[in-house]
Design a protein around this motif. Structure first.
Motif, PDB file in Angstrom:
ATOM      1  N   ASP A 529     -30.218   0.379 -22.104  1.00  0.00           N
ATOM      2  CA  ASP A 529     -30.102   0.089 -23.532  1.00  0.00           C
ATOM      3  C   ASP A 529     -28.832  -0.704 -23.855  1.00  0.00           C
ATOM      4  O   ASP A 529     -28.774  -1.381 -24.891  1.00  0.00           O
ATOM      5  CB  ASP A 529     -30.102   1.385 -24.334  1.00  0.00           C
ATOM      6  CG  ASP A 529     -31.445   2.116 -24.233  1.00  0.00           C
ATOM      7  OD1 ASP A 529     -32.423   1.467 -23.824  1.00  0.00           O
ATOM      8  OD2 ASP A 529     -31.480   3.324 -24.542  1.00  0.00           O
ATOM      9  N   ALA A 530     -27.827  -0.626 -22.961  1.00  0.00           N
ATOM     10  CA  ALA A 530     -26.575  -1.365 -23.192  1.00  0.00           C
ATOM     11  C   ALA A 530     -26.678  -2.806 -22.701  1.00  0.00           C
ATOM     12  O   ALA A 530     -25.752  -3.590 -22.905  1.00  0.00           O
ATOM     13  CB  ALA A 530     -25.409  -0.662 -22.487  1.00  0.00           C
ATOM     14  N   MET A 531     -27.826  -3.174 -22.033  1.00  0.00           N
ATOM     15  CA  MET A 531     -27.991  -4.530 -21.499  1.00  0.00           C
ATOM     16  C   MET A 531     -29.300  -5.121 -22.000  1.00  0.00           C
ATOM     17  O   MET A 531     -30.242  -5.357 -21.219  1.00  0.00           O
ATOM     18  CB  MET A 531     -27.952  -4.506 -19.964  1.00  0.00           C
ATOM     19  CG  MET A 531     -26.629  -4.023 -19.387  1.00  0.00           C
ATOM     20  SD  MET A 531     -26.568  -4.048 -17.570  1.00  0.00           S
ATOM     21  CE  MET A 531     -27.618  -2.634 -17.171  1.00  0.00           C
ATOM     22  N   PRO A 532     -29.429  -5.354 -23.297  1.00  0.00           N
ATOM     23  CA  PRO A 532     -30.700  -5.860 -23.840  1.00  0.00           C
ATOM     24  C   PRO A 532     -31.059  -7.250 -23.315  1.00  0.00           C
ATOM     25  O   PRO A 532     -32.237  -7.613 -23.303  1.00  0.00           O
ATOM     26  CB  PRO A 532     -30.453  -5.875 -25.354  1.00  0.00           C
ATOM     27  CG  PRO A 532     -28.958  -5.959 -25.494  1.00  0.00           C
ATOM     28  CD  PRO A 532     -28.411  -5.187 -24.335  1.00  0.00           C
ATOM     29  N   GLU A 533     -30.083  -8.020 -22.888  1.00  0.00           N
ATOM     30  CA  GLU A 533     -30.347  -9.355 -22.363  1.00  0.00           C
ATOM     31  C   GLU A 533     -30.419  -9.366 -20.845  1.00  0.00           C
ATOM     32  O   GLU A 533     -30.407 -10.431 -20.224  1.00  0.00           O
ATOM     33  CB  GLU A 533     -29.249 -10.324 -22.831  1.00  0.00           C
ATOM     34  CG  GLU A 533     -29.048 -10.379 -24.326  1.00  0.00           C
ATOM     35  CD  GLU A 533     -30.296 -10.885 -25.035  1.00  0.00           C
ATOM     36  OE1 GLU A 533     -31.003 -11.730 -24.443  1.00  0.00           O
ATOM     37  OE2 GLU A 533     -30.565 -10.432 -26.166  1.00  0.00           O
ATOM     38  N   GLY A 534     -30.447  -8.178 -20.220  1.00  0.00           N
ATOM     39  CA  GLY A 534     -30.450  -8.090 -18.772  1.00  0.00           C
ATOM     40  C   GLY A 534     -29.040  -7.927 -18.224  1.00  0.00           C
ATOM     41  O   GLY A 534     -28.043  -8.032 -18.945  1.00  0.00           O
ATOM     42  N   GLY A 535     -28.968  -7.658 -16.928  1.00  0.00           N
ATOM     43  CA  GLY A 535     -27.662  -7.445 -16.331  1.00  0.00           C
ATOM     44  C   GLY A 535     -27.783  -6.787 -14.978  1.00  0.00           C
ATOM     45  O   GLY A 535     -28.773  -6.995 -14.256  1.00  0.00           O
ATOM     46  N   GLU A 536     -26.785  -5.962 -14.640  1.00  0.00           N
ATOM     47  CA  GLU A 536     -26.773  -5.316 -13.340  1.00  0.00           C
ATOM     48  C   GLU A 536     -26.323  -3.869 -13.484  1.00  0.00           C
ATOM     49  O   GLU A 536     -25.365  -3.577 -14.212  1.00  0.00           O
ATOM     50  CB  GLU A 536     -25.830  -6.048 -12.374  1.00  0.00           C
ATOM     51  CG  GLU A 536     -25.814  -5.442 -10.972  1.00  0.00           C
ATOM     52  CD  GLU A 536     -24.871  -6.186 -10.044  1.00  0.00           C
ATOM     53  OE1 GLU A 536     -25.334  -6.739  -9.041  1.00  0.00           O
ATOM     54  OE2 GLU A 536     -23.660  -6.205 -10.335  1.00  0.00           O
ATOM     55  N   GLY A 569     -22.894  -4.083 -19.384  1.00  0.00           N
ATOM     56  CA  GLY A 569     -23.454  -4.234 -20.723  1.00  0.00           C
ATOM     57  C   GLY A 569     -22.413  -4.471 -21.793  1.00  0.00           C
ATOM     58  O   GLY A 569     -21.301  -4.948 -21.530  1.00  0.00           O
ATOM     59  N   VAL A 570     -22.762  -4.097 -23.030  1.00  0.00           N
ATOM     60  CA  VAL A 570     -21.924  -4.424 -24.187  1.00  0.00           C
ATOM     61  C   VAL A 570     -20.652  -3.597 -24.234  1.00  0.00           C
ATOM     62  O   VAL A 570     -19.691  -3.953 -24.916  1.00  0.00           O
ATOM     63  CB  VAL A 570     -22.719  -4.215 -25.493  1.00  0.00           C
ATOM     64  CG1 VAL A 570     -23.885  -5.199 -25.557  1.00  0.00           C
ATOM     65  CG2 VAL A 570     -23.229  -2.769 -25.603  1.00  0.00           C
ATOM     66  N   GLY A 571     -20.605  -2.478 -23.519  1.00  0.00           N
ATOM     67  CA  GLY A 571     -19.401  -1.650 -23.524  1.00  0.00           C
ATOM     68  C   GLY A 571     -19.315  -0.759 -24.750  1.00  0.00           C
ATOM     69  O   GLY A 571     -20.148  -0.802 -25.662  1.00  0.00           O
TER      70      GLY A 571
END
Length: 772
Positions: A529-536, A569-571
């Motif tokens: 949920d903290a990486m809505p644009e994708g990530g790792e 993510g967004v932190g």
């Protein structure tokens, strides 16, 4: 060139004319010299009248006049005009009188009978010259006498001793100050040897012992002089006893000051009005790493620049520091006594250590001008201790807050468990009574589904409050993570890369495998949920040996297995970090989360004896670090356990049921009676004892709620077992066994059924207890 004005006092007119002719003749011949102008009077009185008008250069006086005789006329003339020379004219018979006249003031005498023009002119000129020389001599003699008197007065009144010694070292003169210095009178000193060898010197010191035994320290200077026409030595003596004492006191004070400065735990530095360092104590050396020899004589701003300038910016920092110190000097100079200006800054010591230093500037006013004092106190350890204290205080407050919320949550969960037990139980009974195809069956199933969701929610609350029932096993955490790989990849989605780095050796912990999986899932969902644009998402395991709690965010020293999950993510903002583990706290939009995911993680980990730590900042992702106690037992293979759903066979026997919640009591009675049991139901302990007193047959099983208003479950069971010692016991409660154990009422091996339970679960539990 003016003529010489001659006043002739002569009663003989013929002789007067002769004198006038002689002077006229000389004037005509000696043109290069001043001529003569003659004024003739016959009496002394007339001569005195002429003198009163002035302008007379010389007097020619006859000692025998009508109104004066002998030396009387000369005396009167000298009294009237002492600066006008007198030449006496006399006859041979008055030679003695003429000589006497010279003794009393006449410049010369001439015999009338042997008078020659040139001799007369020469005598007049010589008289004038001698009178001038005599006057000059008298004037200079008077000046010398006055000067000598002044000098004598100065010497007599001088605070310094003055002694004159001849070449043999004998005292020829001593002023009062010298007498006082030696404690002896002048008569005792004069004519006596000085006592100490005396040579010409600039300055030497003597220790003078007076007759009364007192001492004086004397500074002596010796120079060559002439005294009474002979070579002598001038000895000047200055009493420096008080000065020596003051110097000694000053040296002692300076030594004391130096000792204080060097022993001080605070750094001390002093700079002059030009900013040049003149003092730098040992504590300042320790704080800055700069030795005294390196900085004394250096500008203070140069030294300050060395203690904090960024590489490549030294010139700019140096100029800025110079202006800053100049401004500080002006501010400090205006401070009243006892005031200071304090500031706090971080410096980089010469050895690279970063130190937090509190600096106080204060004025030091001296005779030579204003100095700038600086006291530096190293606050590094104090600030670190304060930060650690704040961290521990915040940690304690956070723990207390979580504990308080946990107790509240536990109470709510207990009440909900009672309600859900009745709802689920009666729902099960209702469904058992319905036949297939009944149109109301769908509604009953929806009621049961919603009830089970509510029960799951309560379980999460109990997980946070560490009051759920755990079944810990010795497991390898690596196997749990590895076994969830496919599940986690489906859970987080294809736009998030999952990277797993597991410890090379077994990461053995003692946990409930199902709950540990829930922890990992909850953290993975949080990361997704903290990486809505994708990530790792990175999952790591490892071993940590903690020796200093400060190194691992307050984790106690010990051997730990680390599970770390990191996203990019967004932190999380600093103000939210302390609230993320609170139940029902969420930053997600309404309807997008219950706010129990992280609180469940917190509760499961804490109930497993571990710790959760979080590092995060906006835009920099989040890292959850879970520390679990390392387990030395052999690891078992994790396996999921599902409760049985096969209907329980019918049973027999008498059951005494004590439950204070009517709905739960009625549900349990209905289920057990349908299974063939004879049930004696009571709403409290006292009612159960009353039923027991009226019942004469055997009691096979006691089912009792742990917490009731008048009597708790163990107290009731004890009373029942006294009358029916073969009866078995089954406790039920909305509280967990752990919480009940803390309350001191439940042994670890006692059969227990956690609320909420279904009809099948209570029937199974009764069958197992009666059959054991």
């Amino acid at each position: 060139m003016s003529d010489i004005h001659v006043l002739l006092i002569e009663d003989n007119r013929t002789y007067a004319q002769t004198v006038g002719a002689m002077l006229a003749r000389v004037s005509g011949v000696e043109r290069a010299l001043a001529g003569f102008h003659l004024t003739h009077v016959e009496t002394l009185s007339e001569g005195l009248a002429v003198l009163a008008h002035g302008g007379v250069d010389v007097i020619l006086l006859d000692l025998l006049l009508p109104d004066s005789e002998g030396l009387d006329g000369l005396m009167r003339l000298r009294a009237t005009a002492p600066d006008v020379p007198v030449v006496v004219l006399t006859v041979l018979s008055n030679t003695d009188l003429a000589v006497e006249a010279v003794h009393v003031g006449a410049q010369d005498f001439l015999f009338k009978t042997d008078l020659h023009p040139n001799a007369l002119a020469r005598a007049i000129r010589y008289a004038i010259e001698r009178q001038h020389l005599t006057g000059e001599l008298q004037r200079r003699t008077a000046q010398l006498a006055a000067s000598e008197q002044h000098l004598r007065t100065v010497i007599e009144r001088s605070a310094d001793g003055v002694i004159v010694l001849d070449r043999a070292g004998v005292v020829r003169f001593a002023n009062p100050a010298a007498e006082s210095l030696f404690g002896r009178s002048g008569t005792d000193l004069l004519g006596q040897p000085f006592g100490s060898p005396v040579v010409v010197s600039d300055k030497i010191e003597l220790d003078v012992v007076r007759p009364d035994g007192s001492h004086a320290i004397v500074e002596m200077r010796v120079t060559d002089i002439e005294w009474g026409g002979e070579a002598a030595l001038l000895v000047t003596l200055r009493d420096i006893t008080d000065r020596k004492r003051a110097e000694e006191a000053l040296r002692a004070s300076e030594a004391k000051y130096r000792s204080i400065v060097e022993q001080a735990t605070d750094g001390i530095a002093i700079s002059d009005a030009d900013g040049i360092l003149v003092e730098w104590n040992a504590a300042m050396e320790k704080i800055t790493g700069l030795q005294r020899a390196e900085v004394i004589g250096q500008p203070a701003w140069e030294v300050q620049t060395r203690l904090g300038a960024d590489p490549g910016k030294e010139t700019e920092a140096r100029e800025q520091m110079r202006r800053s110190l100049q401004q500080a000097y002006q501010e400090v100079a205006a401070l009243p006594p006892g005031h200071k200006v304090s500031s706090e800054r971080e410096i980089v010591a010469a050895d690279g250590r970063r130190r937090i230093v509190q600096t106080s500037l204060f004025p030091i006013r001296t005779e030579d001008g204003l100095l700038l004092g600086r006291v530096a106190r190293d606050l590094t350890e104090q600030r670190a201790a304060e930060a650690e204290e704040k961290r521990l205080r915040d940690q304690l407050l956070h723990a207390q807050k979580m504990e308080a919320v946990g107790r509240l949550t536990a109470g709510v969960a207990h009440d909900f468990n009672n309600l859900l037990t009745a709802i689920i139980g009666f729902g099960d009974l209702l469904r058992m009574k319905m036949i297939a195809g009944d149109p109301l069956l769908e509604y009953v199933d929806r009621i049961l589904a919603a009830s089970h969701s509510a029960a799951s929610l309560v379980q999460q609350l109990m997980a946070f409050s560490r009051q759920q029932v755990l079944q810990p096993q010795a497991l390898d955490l690596n196997l749990i993570v590895r076994g969830m790989d496919s599940l986690l990849r489906r859970l987080i989605g294809e736009d998030i890369r999952l990277r797993v780095n597991l410890a090379a050796e077994s990461a053995r912990v003692k946990v409930d495998p199902t709950k540990m999986q829930q922890v990992i899932i909850n953290l993975a969902v949080n990361a997704r949920d903290a990486m809505p644009e994708g990530g790792e998402l990175v999952i790591e395991t490892g071993h940590v040996s903690v020796t200093d709690a400060a190194d691992e965010q307050g984790v106690p020293p010990g051997e730990w297995v680390l599970l770390r999950m990191t996203d990019n993510g967004v932190g999380i903002s600093p103000e939210l970090l302390e609230r993320v583990f609170e139940p029902f706290f969420t930053t997600k939009p309404q309807g997008k989360g219950t706010g129990l995911g992280l609180s469940t993680v917190y509760g499961i980990v804490a109930q497993s004896g571990g710790h959760v730590r979080l590092r995060s900042a906006p835009g920099h992702g989040a890292t959850f670090s879970i520390y679990l106690p390392r387990c030395e037992q052999p690891a078992a293979q994790p396996a999921d356990a599902a409760p049985g759903t096969t209907p329980t066979p019918a049973g027999s026997g008498t059951i005494l049921l004590a439950e204070d919640n009517p709905a739960v009591r009625d549900f349990a009675v209905g289920v057990l009676r349908e299974r063939g049991y004879h049930v004696l139901a009571a709403g409290c302990g006292q009612e159960a004892l009353h039923l027991l007193g009226t019942y004469r047959d055997a009691i096979h099983l006691i089912i009792s709620d742990m917490v009731m208003p008048d009597m708790n479950g163990p107290a009731l069971v004890k009373r029942v077992l006294a009358a029916h010692p073969t009866a078995r016991t089954l406790y039920i409660s909305g509280y967990t066994p752990e919480d009940l154990a803390h309350r001191g009422g439940l042994a670890t091996d006692t059969p227990f059924l956690q609320k909420p339970f279904t009809a099948i679960q209570i029937a199974d539990a009764v069958r197992r207890v009666l059959g054991s």
